[in-house]
Each structure stands twice: as structure tokens, then as C-alpha cells.
Design an enzyme around this catalytic site. Sequence first.
Site, short mmCIF file in Angstrom:
data_model
loop_
_atom_site.label_atom_id
_atom_site.label_comp_id
_atom_site.label_asym_id
_atom_site.label_seq_id
_atom_site.Cartn_x
_atom_site.Cartn_y
_atom_site.Cartn_z
N LYS A 51 0.85 -1.19 0.00
CA LYS A 51 0.00 0.00 0.00
C LYS A 51 0.89 1.24 0.00
O LYS A 51 1.69 1.44 0.92
CB LYS A 51 -0.90 0.02 1.24
CG LYS A 51 -1.63 1.35 1.40
CD LYS A 51 -2.46 1.43 2.66
CE LYS A 51 -2.85 2.88 2.94
NZ LYS A 51 -3.63 3.03 4.17
N ASN A 90 -8.98 1.66 9.95
CA ASN A 90 -8.19 1.34 11.13
C ASN A 90 -8.79 2.00 12.37
O ASN A 90 -9.33 1.34 13.25
CB ASN A 90 -6.74 1.79 10.91
CG ASN A 90 -5.76 1.28 11.97
OD1 ASN A 90 -4.58 1.13 11.72
ND2 ASN A 90 -6.22 1.02 13.20
#
Lengths: 74, 264
Positions: free
Chosen positions: B106, B215
Amino acid sequence: MTDVLTLTLNGEKREFATPADGRLSVMGLLTELGLDMRKVAVERNEEIVPRSSYMETWLASGDQLEIVHFIGGG
Amino acid sequence: MDQVTTTADDTWTVAGRTFHSRLIVGTGRYKDLEETGAAIVASGAEIVTVAVRRVNLSDPKAPMLQDYVDPKKFTYLPNTAGCFTANEAVRTLRLAREAGGWNLVKLEVLGPPPLLYPDMQGTFEAAEALIKDGFEVMVYCADDPLAAKRLQDMGCVAIMPLGAPIGSGLGLQNPAMLTMMMEHITVPFLVDAGVGTASDAAIAMELGCTAVLMNSAIAHAKDPILMAQAMKHAIEAGRLAYRAGRMPRRMGADPSSPLSGLIR
């Protein structure tokens, strides 16, 4: 032959006694530091050291090493 | 039972790897590693993002993430958080590749606080360098249709725009723009920042996103394990609703009960 090896580990200067055979490998260093080889990665002077060559990668005074691992992140 | 079978078959593929869960979760900002591991299991996620940092050499026996989140069970997606140049991003991910042995990563190149907004100039440079070096790049980006198309054309394997700033929990502030972006993107399209609660995740999936990455919405909930379960269900509900196709909106009522046969 010097008996002290000066390395920069993760930005900090550290001194290591040269082993009896006169050379310290990346493998030797990780063992001395007590790190689990399967969980870290090593960069020496901005070049990756592949895990397969830890045993025959010899360190020299002045080497800069980055030793990293995975931590929590988003 | 048909429904269950259909859901099980509803997979998605990125860079040749196929997944069932459409929820990708970060592993940061939890109370401790134990909670991290429990929340990830509760979320049903198959991919987790991780950061790469220097080992604390003064405490080499400290527990590590791998002890709580088994890399054999979860696909680790290393990120470049904290990298501000292409060179830093490439060095970091080369280390990650060596530590983990895979090339799916990522990419995020961020601007300064308080927005941590994607720095698209830096992102383009880093994406080019990483793709040249053999990485498969899932890229965090602005909700900019031109930038997203360019990243796809460069060879990025997933486009991941923000719904709101990282860690803000504001929910999707740009559903219309996300929808317009998706029309020109053929690789997986994920919302990667801004989700605050379960309904936000469901909305992203109802829009037609391939998956959602989050997250803080889980880690900063009062009970992260419960929220992880909520997110799992929200993602599944949103996905089913997208596939089902919503009813048309109408300005006015349309009775659900028949008007004929009423008593007089």
C-alpha cells in the site's frame, strides 16, 4: 586487524568486538543482538541484504545498518 | 441457503490474489497487540495493513506483531506511512518485501498535519519507482478522478481514495465524487480513510466500492472487538444491498398495502 568494529545501527553508533575469526557477518550481528531473523529485514548502506546471504555478508567499520520489522499501522 | 452460497462466491481479486472479505483493516492504534489480534479476527478481514519501523534494539525480545497476527493466516499489506519521498517509500517497501517475501503493498505519500492529505505529486513519483521495481501497488489517493485514472494507467493494482481525512471518522464526505471516479476505474476501488462507524462502511459498499480499508474506526471505538464485528456485518450488508440494487427514490408516498378491498 582492528579488534573493534564500529557500526551505525538504526542511526546509533555501536561498537562490537571482532569475533575470533576476525570477521562479523550479518547473521553474527543479529545473533549477538538477540533478534529473531525470521521477523526482521536488514539494509546495509542503503542496500537490502537478502536473508539468504546473511551468513556471507561481512560487516566493516563504518557500515550503516537499518534493522526493521513490521509493527501495527493503518 | 442460496443466499449463503451466493455470498461465499462473491469474491474479489487484486493482483491475482482472490479474497472473500471486503474489509481490510489496519493494525495500528490498538491498546495492545492482544487487542489487535482479537479485533482482526472479529472483523473477518483477510488482509491487514502493517507499517515498517526500526526494531528497538534495546529490547530485542519485545513481542512482535507476527506473534499476534499470523502472517500465514492474514495477507500483510505493508504501507509507506511516514514516507515523504519516492526514495523513502521504495527503501521501506524493499525492506518489507525482504521481511515478508511479497510484493503487494500500500503506497501512501502524505502531506503535513493536520490533514495528512494525499500528496499526489509525491504519490505519482513513488508509484512509478515502485512499479518499476516490481511492486504491485495499491495506492491511497485524493478523490481526484484524473489522478485516479492516471495511477491506474501507470499500473497501480487498486485505487484507494479517501472518504475523509485519515483518522477523522467523519464518514464519507464525497459519495458523489467517489461514484463519478468509479466509472473510469476498472481495477479494485476501495475507500481508504474517513469511515467512523458501521453505516459509513455500508454506504461505501452500497456505492459500489470493491472493499473498504479502515483502522481508527475499529481501534478507537470504545469496544474495538464489537466494532470489528459491526464493520464485518456493515460491509456484508452494504455489498448485498449494492448487488440487490436499491429501489428508485420517489418524491412522495407509494402505499405498501393495497388500496382495494377496504371496509366501508
